[in-house]
Design an enzyme around this catalytic site. Structure first.
Site, PDB file in Angstrom:
ATOM      1  CB  CYS A  70      -0.894  -0.024   1.243  1.00  0.00           C
ATOM      2  SG  CYS A  70      -1.824   1.510   1.524  1.00  0.00           S
ATOM      3  CB  CYS A 177      -3.774   3.245  -5.912  1.00  0.00           C
ATOM      4  SG  CYS A 177      -4.844   2.529  -4.622  1.00  0.00           S
TER       5      CYS A 177
END
Length: 251
Positions: A70, A177
């Site tokens: 992440c 992302c």
């Protein structure tokens, strides 16, 4: 050998899939945070505390390696996690695939959350790894959230909006992302034919395996997968398969 992957939501799945593909006998512990998600708009200190807490839970559950698949978690907390866990627990962070994209293409768009797109972190990565390429940032408003909700229509709408903001001359799109590879086919379909997509999930998985091998410890696994939802035992939500598009994720 238990490898823990920590993310606010389903963004950990692409890296988990690569780990399963490359080393299927690894035992995986997936830590999602539905109570705190999304992390992107939250203050950095709050995210850091959340991620460090999840890492401590992971080690308490037997994890010997911790992965942060992440970008938000990595930017906000990777140093704090390493300090808290100590040198004996490898901690692997995630960096958007700007370097390989800029090495291969002269014009690149980075699709990311609004917070990441506006961050000094991304600007520094472009300065460091841009390789003279023309690089533009594109904020994909609501895309990660739609993926977590299993909202395909919402995801397609966010993809279409991002594609409209992406200059036609762009040769490559960096999926900045870790949620976005889950809709890679839909993203590719919204872009001009021939646009290349780059994401970091395979590289993060490969780096994780290098760190495991560097430990030099004998280990065996059963290929088990366990899930913790905000620290509680649980299962991946049914929507985890909603964006599979025929691609294997973690099973």
């Amino acid at each position: 050998m238990i490898v823990a992957l920590i993310d606010s939501g389903l963004g950990l799945l692409p890296t988990a899939a690569w780990l399963r593909r490359l080393r299927p006998e690894l035992d995986l512990l997936l830590l999602l945070d539905p109570d705190g998600a999304p992390w992107g708009p939250k203050p950095e200190d709050w995210v850091s505390q959340r991620v460090v807490g999840a890492a401590e839970v992971a080690v308490g559950e037997g994890a010997e390696v911790v992965v942060l698949p992440c970008n938000t978690a990595t930017v906000s907390a990777v140093d704090a996690v390493r300090e808290r866990l100590g040198a004996s627990i490898p901690v692997i962070g995630t960096v958007p695939a700007i370097k390989p994209a800029a090495a291969a293409c002269s014009s690149v768009a980075i699709w990311a959350t609004a917070a990441t797109t506006a961050s000094q972190y991304q600007a520094d990565l472009v300065d460091q790894f841009g390789n003279g390429a023309e690089v533009v940032g594109v904020a994909c408003l609501g895309l990660a959230e739609a993926i977590d909700r299993g909202d395909r229509d919402g995801a397609l709408s966010a993809i279409a909006a991002a594609a409209e903001q992406t200059p036609e001359r762009v040769e490559a799109v960096v999926l900045g992302c870790t949620h976005y590879p889950l809709v890679a086919d839909e993203i590719a379909a919204a872009l001009p034919a021939g646009t290349r997509l780059f994401d970091s999930s395979e590289a993060v998985a490969a780096q994780t395996l290098r760190r495991i091998d560097a430990l030099g410890r004998p280990w065996a696994g059963t290929g088990a997968v366990r899930v913790l939802l905000s620290g509680r035992p649980g299962e991946l939500p049914p929507r985890a398969a909603a964006f599979d598009s025929g691609r294997e994720l973690v099973s």
